[in-house]
Design an enzyme around this catalytic site. Structure first.
Site, mmCIF file in Angstrom:
data_model
loop_
_atom_site.group_PDB
_atom_site.id
_atom_site.type_symbol
_atom_site.label_atom_id
_atom_site.label_comp_id
_atom_site.label_asym_id
_atom_site.label_seq_id
_atom_site.Cartn_x
_atom_site.Cartn_y
_atom_site.Cartn_z
ATOM 1 N N ASP A 199 0.858 -1.189 0.000
ATOM 2 C CA ASP A 199 0.000 0.000 0.000
ATOM 3 C C ASP A 199 0.897 1.244 0.000
ATOM 4 O OD1 ASP A 199 -2.135 1.784 0.441
ATOM 5 O OD2 ASP A 199 -3.177 0.325 1.704
ATOM 6 N N HIS B 236 -11.085 -1.698 4.759
ATOM 7 C CA HIS B 236 -10.871 -1.239 6.130
ATOM 8 C C HIS B 236 -11.540 0.106 6.410
ATOM 9 C CE1 HIS B 236 -8.063 0.694 3.548
ATOM 10 N NE2 HIS B 236 -7.770 1.578 4.475
ATOM 11 N N ASP B 237 -12.165 0.714 5.390
ATOM 12 C CA ASP B 237 -12.845 1.999 5.570
ATOM 13 C C ASP B 237 -14.367 1.855 5.519
ATOM 14 O OD1 ASP B 237 -10.369 3.343 5.551
ATOM 15 O OD2 ASP B 237 -10.436 3.648 3.379
ATOM 16 N N ASP C 285 -2.875 4.646 -2.606
ATOM 17 C CA ASP C 285 -3.861 5.337 -1.770
ATOM 18 C C ASP C 285 -4.267 6.679 -2.395
ATOM 19 O OD1 ASP C 285 -5.234 5.406 0.838
ATOM 20 O OD2 ASP C 285 -3.983 7.164 1.223
ATOM 21 N N GLU D 87 -6.639 3.703 -5.806
ATOM 22 C CA GLU D 87 -7.841 4.051 -5.050
ATOM 23 C C GLU D 87 -8.279 5.438 -5.507
ATOM 24 O OE1 GLU D 87 -9.518 4.564 -0.510
ATOM 25 O OE2 GLU D 87 -7.680 5.534 -1.125
HETATM 26 O O1 TEU Z 1 -9.049 6.374 2.086
HETATM 27 C C1 TEU Z 1 -9.498 7.382 1.254
HETATM 28 C C2 TEU Z 1 -10.859 7.885 1.483
HETATM 29 O O2 TEU Z 1 -11.149 8.991 1.107
HETATM 30 C C3 TEU Z 1 -11.887 7.087 2.156
HETATM 31 O O3 TEU Z 1 -12.103 5.820 1.916
HETATM 32 C C4 TEU Z 1 -12.103 7.592 3.511
HETATM 33 O O4 TEU Z 1 -11.747 6.689 4.494
HETATM 34 C C5 TEU Z 1 -13.555 7.918 3.626
HETATM 35 O O5 TEU Z 1 -13.884 8.807 2.606
HETATM 36 C C6 TEU Z 1 -13.853 8.572 4.925
HETATM 37 O O6 TEU Z 1 -15.219 8.848 4.982
HETATM 38 C C7 TEU Z 1 -7.693 6.088 2.111
HETATM 39 C C8 TEU Z 1 -7.427 4.977 3.087
HETATM 40 O O7 TEU Z 1 -8.059 3.804 2.639
HETATM 41 C C9 TEU Z 1 -7.871 5.407 4.441
HETATM 42 O O8 TEU Z 1 -7.777 4.389 5.395
HETATM 43 C C10 TEU Z 1 -7.040 6.602 4.830
HETATM 44 O O9 TEU Z 1 -7.494 7.121 6.050
HETATM 45 C C11 TEU Z 1 -7.093 7.700 3.768
HETATM 46 O O10 TEU Z 1 -6.906 7.214 2.460
HETATM 47 C C12 TEU Z 1 -5.987 8.694 4.003
HETATM 48 O O11 TEU Z 1 -4.750 8.135 3.707
#
Ligand code: TEU
Length: 549
Positions: free
Chosen positions: A96, A316-317, A192, A242
């Site tokens: 990642d 994980h989000d 990311d 992503e």
């Molecule tokens: O996530 C990006 C992101 O914008 C989302 O999935 C976010 O968690 C969501 O919009 C919140 O409501 C990535 C990662 O997957 C996440 O875990 C990180 O916190 C984020 O980037 C920042 O690096």
């Protein structure tokens, strides 16, 4: 290029996967210990969320050293062992890469903050005055640095400062770091929020939160093509970007092989069907017709444009899908299997998030003290400051928090579900000792075995990769049905998204002169008589193979 179109990818959140050392958080040796399980499951790649050195304000998405393993996860030797042991089992590691921002503890930022003429100053984005853009984790996207009297941009937490990709030195450092990991033997990268890296030079004010200006920004394709030349070209790597709030047109460009950018893209449009006016932090039911429509538009659009989707319900989000779009009580197993089938027969590369293959549920924590996530804690504070009641704030957090996906993986009925001998860093769900790998391994009718069959089918049914996606009955309020068309043969995929019986007519209009040859997979033990009017049971799902007469 590796055959990403035939692969299945498993996502490990190492903090919550397995603790080999018997600590509160998981570690890399814990992943090594579970590689046999992943091999048995049949996955080709394992994407690990960040385990590089980090103060962990955002669980590793705030990196302070791109070349070191965070001590909580182990050592570089553990990482090398993981790469080797995975390789022996035919599994490649996907790293990642978080390069939209670094931790404010990264030496680059520590340097940059000291003076206006520091050589690292231009690694980040500074302004005398902030504009009105909002952080994705709530509040202003700008923070004041008293030492130099300017504001720096952070689209996420204030400890995650955005890098300035317009600076060629930044790009050179990022590509150098990626080559370091490539040469260590990782098989691919997950990038990311990679579509946020290019900001407009003038930082316009925005009646909304600013995303329209920096999403898929002015030079993003150019920077990804440069990355491809500098890191990927001539190497056996697969890459998934992503893409936050992106568009179909951009994702086609990112993932068409001719563009020489990425192998595939994640987007989140189908996971906003339980938002209200684009707002995540409200309790809402999901809009089933919108879910079908959005996934269908992306299937049809990416196929027509030659792009490639990363397919997923969970990460994980995101809250657990069985609690979100299925039924985590009465029809728990049937709905978890149905959701797996509905996703895995689409065109694209499926991603399975740890525990999804068991049907793990949201834990339903009802007190803010049970939450750890920086976004959740920020939102709770903002809601309470705005006068929202405790119970209303918590109702939303129970449904929407990212922590619902982050409870430890459930291995067995031992202490802490076999995750660790120590008390985990976050509580477990009340059902943790029931929904486990151990209990499902022995039961061939389990959610786990269903997922294993879905993974295996991908290799045996070429139509899953190549068949033309055609939605059926798009206005049906409970059923999502689609075809995957080949030459003279097709798959018919039918999913009941609700807990009540529901009839569907397999008319000549649908069958179009084809006849059913065989059942491919279903989630009820006895198969339905598949002619004429079919009565689907709660959350029933089946796939059949048809041939032309
Ligand atoms: O996530 C990006 C992101 O914008 C989302 O999935 C976010 O968690 C969501 O919009 C919140 O409501 C990535 C990662 O997957 C996440 O875990 C990180 O916190 C984020 O980037 C920042 O690096």
């Amino acid at each position: 290029m590796r055959d990403w179109q035939n692969s299945v990818i498993y996502q490990v959140y190492p903090k919550s996967f397995h603790s080999h050392r018997g600590e509160a958080t998981g570690d890399l040796l814990g992943v090594v210990a579970k590689l046999d399980y992943l091999q048995w499951l049949g996955v080709d790649y394992v994407w690990l969320t960040p385990f590089l050195r980090s103060p962990q304000h955002d669980n590793g998405y705030d990196i302070s050293d791109y070349y070191a393993i965070d001590p909580s996860y182990g050592t570089m030797a553990d990482c090398e062992l993981l790469i080797d042991e995975a390789e022996k089992r035919g599994i490649k590691l996907m790293l990642d890469i978080v390069v939209n921002h670094t931790s404010t503890e990264h030496p680059w930022f520590q340097q940059a903050r000291t003076s206006l003429d520091n050589p690292y100053r231009d690694f980040y984005i500074w302004r005398d005055q902030p504009n009105n853009w909002q952080s994705k984790f709530g509040g202003s996207a700008w923070d004041y640095e008293a030492q130099t009297g300017q504001y720096y941009l952070h689209l996420f937490d204030h400890t995650q400062a955005d890098l300035n990709w317009d600076n060629p030195q930044v790009r050179a450092e990022v590509f150098k770091m990626m080559r370091f990991w490539r040469d260590k033997g990782v098989g691919g990268f997950r990038l990311d929020v990679i579509n946020l890296i290019s900001k407009p030079a003038d930082f316009p004010e925005d009646p909304s939160d600013g995303r329209r200006f920096y999403t898929d920004g002015p030079h993003v394709h150019q920077y990804l093509q440069e990355m491809h030349r500098e890191v990927f070209a001539g190497h056996d790597l697969i890459n998934v970007g992503e893409m936050s709030s992106t568009t179909l047109e951009h994702c086609i460009r990112y993932s068409r092989p001719e563009s020489r950018e990425l192998s595939m893209t994640f987007n989140f449009h189908h996971l906003k069907v339980d938002y209200v006016n684009q707002q995540k932090w409200v309790v809402a039911n999901f809009d089933f017709l919108a879910l079908k429509r959005i996934l269908s538009e992306w299937q049809v659009g990416m196929q027509a444009g030659g792009g490639w989707n990363a397919l997923f319900w969970c990460n994980h989000d995101q809250p657990r899908v069985v609690s979100r779009f299925g039924d985590d009580k009465e029809h728990w197993a049937a709905s978890a299997k149905m959701l797996g089938t509905a996703m895995h027969f689409l065109q694209g590369t499926p991603f399975i998030y740890q525990g999804e293959e068991l049907g793990m549920t949201n834990p339903g924590f009802d007190h803010i003290k049970q939450y750890r996530d920086v976004e959740t804690l920020n939102i709770y504070r903002l809601k309470r400051e705005a006068g929202e009641s405790e119970s209303s704030s918590m109702a939303t957090i129970m449904q929407k928090s990212r922590d619902s996906a982050r409870t430890p993986m459930q291995w067995s009925d031992e202490a802490n579900a076999g995750f660790s001998s120590a008390k985990p860093w976050i509580n477990m769900a009340a059902n943790a000792s029931q929904i486990t790998v151990k209990s499902q391994l022995d039961d061939t009718d389990s959610v786990l075995h269903h997922y294993r069959r879905l993974i295996a089918l991908r290799r045996n049914e070429p139509l899953v990769k190549d068949g033309l996606y055609r939605p059926l009955l798009l206005d049906h309020e409970r059923i999502w049905a689609y075809l995957r068309d080949g030459v003279g043969e097709r798959l018919l995929v039918v999913n009941n998204f609700y807990g009540s019986e529901c009839a569907i007519e397999l008319t000549e209009e649908i069958l179009e002169g084809y006849t059913i040859q065989r059942n491919v997979i279903s989630n009820y033990p006895d198969c339905l008589p598949l002619t004429g009017r079919v009565l689907l049971r709660p959350y029933e799902s089946f796939v059949v193979h048809l041939s032309q007469l």
